[in-house]
Design an enzyme around this catalytic site. Structure first.
Site, PDB file in Angstrom:
ATOM      1  N   SER A 113       0.859  -1.075   0.365  1.00 12.98           N
ATOM      2  CA  SER A 113      -0.106  -0.084  -0.141  1.00 12.98           C
ATOM      3  C   SER A 113       1.012   0.977  -0.377  1.00 12.98           C
ATOM      4  CB  SER A 113      -1.088  -0.004   0.948  1.00 12.98           C
ATOM      5  OG  SER A 113      -1.973   1.296   1.403  1.00 12.98           O
ATOM      6  N   HIS A 114       0.943   2.333   1.169  1.00 13.93           N
ATOM      7  CA  HIS A 114       1.268   3.049   1.158  1.00 13.93           C
ATOM      8  C   HIS A 114       2.470   3.433   1.908  1.00 13.93           C
ATOM      9  CE1 HIS A 114      -0.590   2.435   4.752  1.00 13.93           C
ATOM     10  NE2 HIS A 114      -0.380   3.020   5.407  1.00 13.93           N
ATOM     11  N   ASP A 277      -2.157   6.735  -3.004  1.00 13.51           N
ATOM     12  CA  ASP A 277      -1.437   6.106  -3.256  1.00 13.51           C
ATOM     13  C   ASP A 277      -0.898   5.462  -3.537  1.00 13.51           C
ATOM     14  OD1 ASP A 277      -3.150   3.734  -2.010  1.00 13.51           O
ATOM     15  OD2 ASP A 277      -2.589   3.183  -0.779  1.00 13.51           O
ATOM     16  N   ASP A 279      -0.774   2.240  -3.950  1.00  9.45           N
ATOM     17  CA  ASP A 279      -2.038   0.429  -5.176  1.00  9.45           C
ATOM     18  C   ASP A 279      -2.831   1.421  -5.025  1.00  9.45           C
ATOM     19  OD1 ASP A 279      -2.514   0.806  -2.040  1.00  9.45           O
ATOM     20  OD2 ASP A 279      -3.291  -1.698  -2.365  1.00  9.45           O
ATOM     21  N   ASP A 281      -5.983   2.818  -3.903  1.00 11.07           N
ATOM     22  CA  ASP A 281      -6.843   2.853  -2.898  1.00 11.07           C
ATOM     23  C   ASP A 281      -7.022   3.899  -2.215  1.00 11.07           C
ATOM     24  OD1 ASP A 281      -4.894   2.156  -1.677  1.00 11.07           O
ATOM     25  OD2 ASP A 281      -6.594  -0.125  -0.449  1.00 11.07           O
ATOM     26  N   ARG A 282      -6.534   5.004  -1.891  1.00 12.01           N
ATOM     27  CA  ARG A 282      -5.705   5.647  -1.063  1.00 12.01           C
ATOM     28  C   ARG A 282      -6.362   6.842  -2.635  1.00 12.01           C
ATOM     29  NH1 ARG A 282      -2.862   4.810   4.800  1.00 12.01           N
ATOM     30  NH2 ARG A 282      -3.674   2.948   5.463  1.00 12.01           N
ATOM     31  N   LYS A 376     -11.533   0.051  -1.264  1.00 17.88           N
ATOM     32  CA  LYS A 376     -11.483   1.767  -1.764  1.00 17.88           C
ATOM     33  C   LYS A 376     -10.822   1.783  -2.434  1.00 17.88           C
ATOM     34  CE  LYS A 376      -7.486   1.820   1.591  1.00 17.88           C
ATOM     35  NZ  LYS A 376      -7.638   1.342   3.071  1.00 17.88           N
TER      36      LYS A 376
END
Ligand code: G1P
Ligand code: ZN
Length: 541
Positions: A113-114, A277, A279, A281-282, A376
């Protein structure tokens, strides 16, 4: 075709957290480590034989190598098909969409992710189920159980497949399909939103800056925002995915996306700013001169949902993670729809969406989404805002001012203490837990405690019970602080302190100033300074 069976043994620390297994890249690159976990996934889902999997990642260091391993292992376990994003790329929301659209049995998403990437950064593996969402508790528990008893893994000792060529090949009984990672996702977005209205807005001079933070959303954002909707070329910045995210930290918040904040707060700010982010999703949402907190953004999307074609018929309900501010609850009660409070982590929203209890959901950590997929979705949130702006013909700042005047303002902030000694962090939580029965009536930072508890959740759909989800302390006048230990950090413990206060009259304060008494109360009740040895949080968002 030859398949090898390699003896192995359980490796410590393979417990998947809220978003799969996240470790340093070095740990993942140890011989057999990734293989061990992938085999445990197959074992935890009753085998891969005959199944179809979507596979892709955010392009960070080790992404392509890991995909080759997953494909070899899927073939060795007789999977029917693997569907892979070209060059190994798939944003998390695009993967969720593909799993659903292609009727796959599941998906393997390679991302931390982030978290920063690169040889000295982090790597991760997430397993998503057939509804497109993260593995729910029962599935991740079965995968974890498999990691504890694993004795061998199966792998096909073949050459690498060519991830750069769109098309289909096969490996033993397994069809290997490399697809365009953007097309299906872009088509879904065009179905949901009023692209004509957004295009018209750009034609009349509306300006945008989207910071892809050198991560996976760059190609998606260029294709959708610039090529399809007509944003000025160059509106998408840092748009080429790099394997160490340009040595940055692809977390879209005011700290790590400071360059965007500086532009949006400056003299020549565009009308709208956003970031996503690692990947994809944010999301972070900004207008000229204003940062919209994720909790406020969720509330504003809910309040304005009928501007969007996909939600024009209204929302069935909304959900937020417990530490997210109650701003969206206020919208839900005005709309007369249900609102749910879930533990941290996207997996808890899946059941609610599958059962149509909720249409929109979100987390304070910059995650917002809807039932269009089961993850998300960063770009979706950006398009949602653009659709609202195009319909209301108003600015972000004006929309938020109107929102607070209508619903009141939930001042909100999160303070993170990172890399805290694990024992000190556990000690702080244990001390708070022990205090819970006697906090009511006590005063901290001048605020009187009304009630306190440790959050637990009974899933209204499958009846599962989840406990130990954060300590909540409520104060007179509608203020609250929450203490939680992160489940996604890879070094030491991260203490998250979530601070909130409702105000229905004074709407224009700086958040830290508005929250000063809650901040003081949190420090006093949890003895943060003495127990962590820190005089200030590492990250304030
Ligand atoms: C963090 C966020 C949480 C989010 C998760 C995965 O988890 O706080 O909202 O669902 O990342 O993106 P945490 O580190 O707090 O456990
Ligand atoms: Zn992410």
């Amino acid at each position: 075709m030859r398949f090898d069976t390699i003896p192995t043994r359980p490796i410590d620390g393979q417990k998947p957290g809220t978003s799969g297994l996240r470790k340093t890249t070095q740990v993942f690159k140890q011989p057999g480590f990734l293989e061990n976990f992938i085999q445990s996934i197959w074992d935890g889902i009753d085998g891969a034989a005959g199944k179809t999997f979507v596979v892709g990642g955010d392009g960070r260091h080790f992404n392509a190598e890991a995909i080759q391993t997953v494909v070899r292992m899927a073939a060795a376990s007789s999977a029917a098909r693997v569907i892979i994003g070209q060059n190994g790329l798939l944003s998390t929301p695009a993967a969720s969409n593909l799993i659903r659209k292609r009727g796959a049995d599941g998906g393997i998403i390679l991302s931390a992710s982030h978290n920063p990437g690169g040889p000295d950064g982090d790597f991760g593996v997430k397993y998503n189920i057939a509804n497109g969402g993260p593995a729910p508790e029962a599935v991740s528990t079965a995968i974890y159980a498999a990691t504890q008893v694993i004795s061998e893994y199966k792998i096909a000792p073949t050459n690498d497949i060519d991830l750069s060529q769109i098309g289909e090949t096969s490996l033993g009984q397994t069809a290997v399909e490399v697809i365009d990672p953007i097309a299906d996702y872009a088509a879904l977005m065009a179905d949901l939103f009023d692209f004509t209205a957004i295009r018209d807005m750009f034609t009349t001079g509306f300006t945008l800056r989207f910071d892809a933070m050198h991560a996976v959303t760059g190609p998606y954002a260029k294709a959708i925002l610039e090529d399809q909707l007509g944003a000025q070329p160059g509106s998408v910045v840092n748009g080429t995915p790099s394997e160490d995210f340009g040595k940055g930290h692809p977390d879209p918040n005011p700290i790590w996306a400071k360059a965007l904040v500086d532009v949006m707060m400056g003299e020549d700010a565009p009308d709208f700013g956003a970031a996503s982010d690692g990947d994809g999703d944010r999301n972070m949402i900004m207008g000229r001169g204003i940062y919209v907190t994720p909790s406020d953004s969720l509330a504003a999307l809910a309040a304005n949902a009928t501007c969007v074609p996909a939600y024009a018929g209204g929302l069935s309900g909304v959900a937020r993670s417990m530490p997210t501010s109650a701003a969206v609850d206020r919208v839900a009660s005005a709309l007369g729809i249900q609102s749910h409070e879930t533990p941290t982590g996207w997996k808890f929203f899946g059941n609610l969406m599958d059962a149509d209890h909720v249409t929109l959901c979100g987390e304070e950590s910059a995650g917002t989404g809807s039932n269009h997929i089961r993850e998300k979705d960063g770009l979706w949130a950006v398009l949602f805002w653009l659709n609202i702006l195009a319909h209301r013909k108003s600015s972000v700042a004006k929309i938020m001012q109107d929102h607070w005047e209508t619903y009141g303002r939930n001042y909100y902030s999160r303070h993170d203490y990172e890399g805290v000694e694990v024992e000190a962090a556990n000690g702080l939580m244990a001390m708070l837990r022990a205090q819970l029965p006697k906090l009511a009536g006590q005063t901290f930072g001048g605020l009187v405690v009304t009630k306190s508890d440790e959050f637990s959740y009974d899933d209204p759909v499958d009846g599962s019970h989840t406990s130990g989800q954060g300590i909540r302390i409520f104060f007179e006048g509608g203020a609250r602080c929450v203490f939680r230990l992160s489940g996604t950090g890879t070094v030491g413990a991260t203490l998250r302190v979530y601070l909130e206060r409702l105000d229905t009259e004074v709407l224009g304060l700086d958040a830290q100033e508005a929250l000063s008494s809650v901040i003081q109360a949190a420090n006093e009740v949890a003895e943060i300074m003495t127990r962590t040895g820190r005089s200030a949080p590492d990250v304030i968002s």
